[in-house]
Enzyme design. Structure first.
Site, PDB file in Angstrom:
ATOM      1  N   GLU A  47      78.153  75.835  35.669  1.00  0.00           N
ATOM      2  CA  GLU A  47      78.070  74.999  36.869  1.00  0.00           C
ATOM      3  C   GLU A  47      78.546  75.778  38.088  1.00  0.00           C
ATOM      4  O   GLU A  47      79.556  76.477  38.032  1.00  0.00           O
ATOM      5  CB  GLU A  47      78.931  73.748  36.688  1.00  0.00           C
ATOM      6  CG  GLU A  47      78.925  72.811  37.873  1.00  0.00           C
ATOM      7  CD  GLU A  47      79.792  71.577  37.681  1.00  0.00           C
ATOM      8  OE1 GLU A  47      79.632  70.631  38.468  1.00  0.00           O
ATOM      9  OE2 GLU A  47      80.633  71.557  36.764  1.00  0.00           O
ATOM     10  N   LYS A 120      73.106  66.487  39.202  1.00  0.00           N
ATOM     11  CA  LYS A 120      74.262  65.870  38.541  1.00  0.00           C
ATOM     12  C   LYS A 120      74.414  64.408  38.972  1.00  0.00           C
ATOM     13  O   LYS A 120      74.448  64.101  40.158  1.00  0.00           O
ATOM     14  CB  LYS A 120      75.524  66.669  38.892  1.00  0.00           C
ATOM     15  CG  LYS A 120      76.770  66.178  38.187  1.00  0.00           C
ATOM     16  CD  LYS A 120      77.937  67.105  38.491  1.00  0.00           C
ATOM     17  CE  LYS A 120      79.180  66.674  37.754  1.00  0.00           C
ATOM     18  NZ  LYS A 120      80.299  67.596  38.032  1.00  0.00           N
ATOM     19  N   CYS A 160      78.652  69.256  33.320  1.00  0.00           N
ATOM     20  CA  CYS A 160      80.082  68.997  33.166  1.00  0.00           C
ATOM     21  C   CYS A 160      80.442  67.521  32.961  1.00  0.00           C
ATOM     22  O   CYS A 160      80.319  67.017  31.875  1.00  0.00           O
ATOM     23  CB  CYS A 160      80.846  69.590  34.346  1.00  0.00           C
ATOM     24  SG  CYS A 160      82.632  69.556  34.122  1.00  0.00           S
TER      25      CYS A 160
END
Length: 164
Positions: A47, A120, A160
């Site tokens: 990331e 995300k 994540c």
């Protein structure tokens, strides 16, 4: 029906990104080359590999327009150069909110074509006494789950905190 034994070598690149974009790009090029030389066919970057520890303003300054920009070109070129599927960790892209960036994973096939993009969705935040962190202040959330097909599997993307 017959069973097919299909094997694939996957590399999860780990690196210590810094606030210096140029250093991180050079490290990614070296690490992808090494993973490909070791036989990896699918390489996954971390990331925000281009810039960690930088200010929100610095990340906003390197946002790219979806479909064009030096980071996207780098990822495409690396996938072609090494003949690999490359999951580009995440990079900041322009979204609808000029004050924030999308935290976007881009996937490139061995021909350098972008075959997937995931923004995300679940942003990290916490508050513990005087200490707090809120990704939503600088990151615009996505809203669509994404998968992509390869010769070896259908793969879903997440970044994540999406896993929590």
């Amino acid at each position: 029906m017959t069973a097919t034994n299909l094997s694939i070598r996957v590399a999860a690149v780990q690196m210590v990104s810094t606030p210096r974009l140029e250093d991180n790009v050079a490290a990614v090029a070296r690490l992808v080359a090494g993973a490909a030389a070791d036989g990896a066919q699918l390489i996954v970057l971390p990331e925000f590999f281009p810039m960690i520890g930088a200010t929100d303003e610095a990340r906003l300054a390197v946002r790219e327009t979806p479909g064009r920009g030096p980071l996207q070109t780098l990822l495409s070129d690396l996938s072609v150069q090494h003949g690999v599927w490359l999951v580009g960790g995440s990079i900041p892209l322009l979204g609808a909110d000029p004050a924030r960036a999308l935290n976007s994973t881009l996937v490139f096939d061995p021909q350098g074509r972008q075959v997937g993009r995931y923004d995300k969705m679940h942003l990290f935040g916490f508050k513990a006494g005087a200490e707090s962190y809120d990704e939503s202040l600088s990151i615009e959330p996505g809203d669509v789950p994404v998968t992509f097909d390869t010769p070896f599997a259908r793969i879903g993307l997440s970044i994540c905190y999406d896993l929590r």
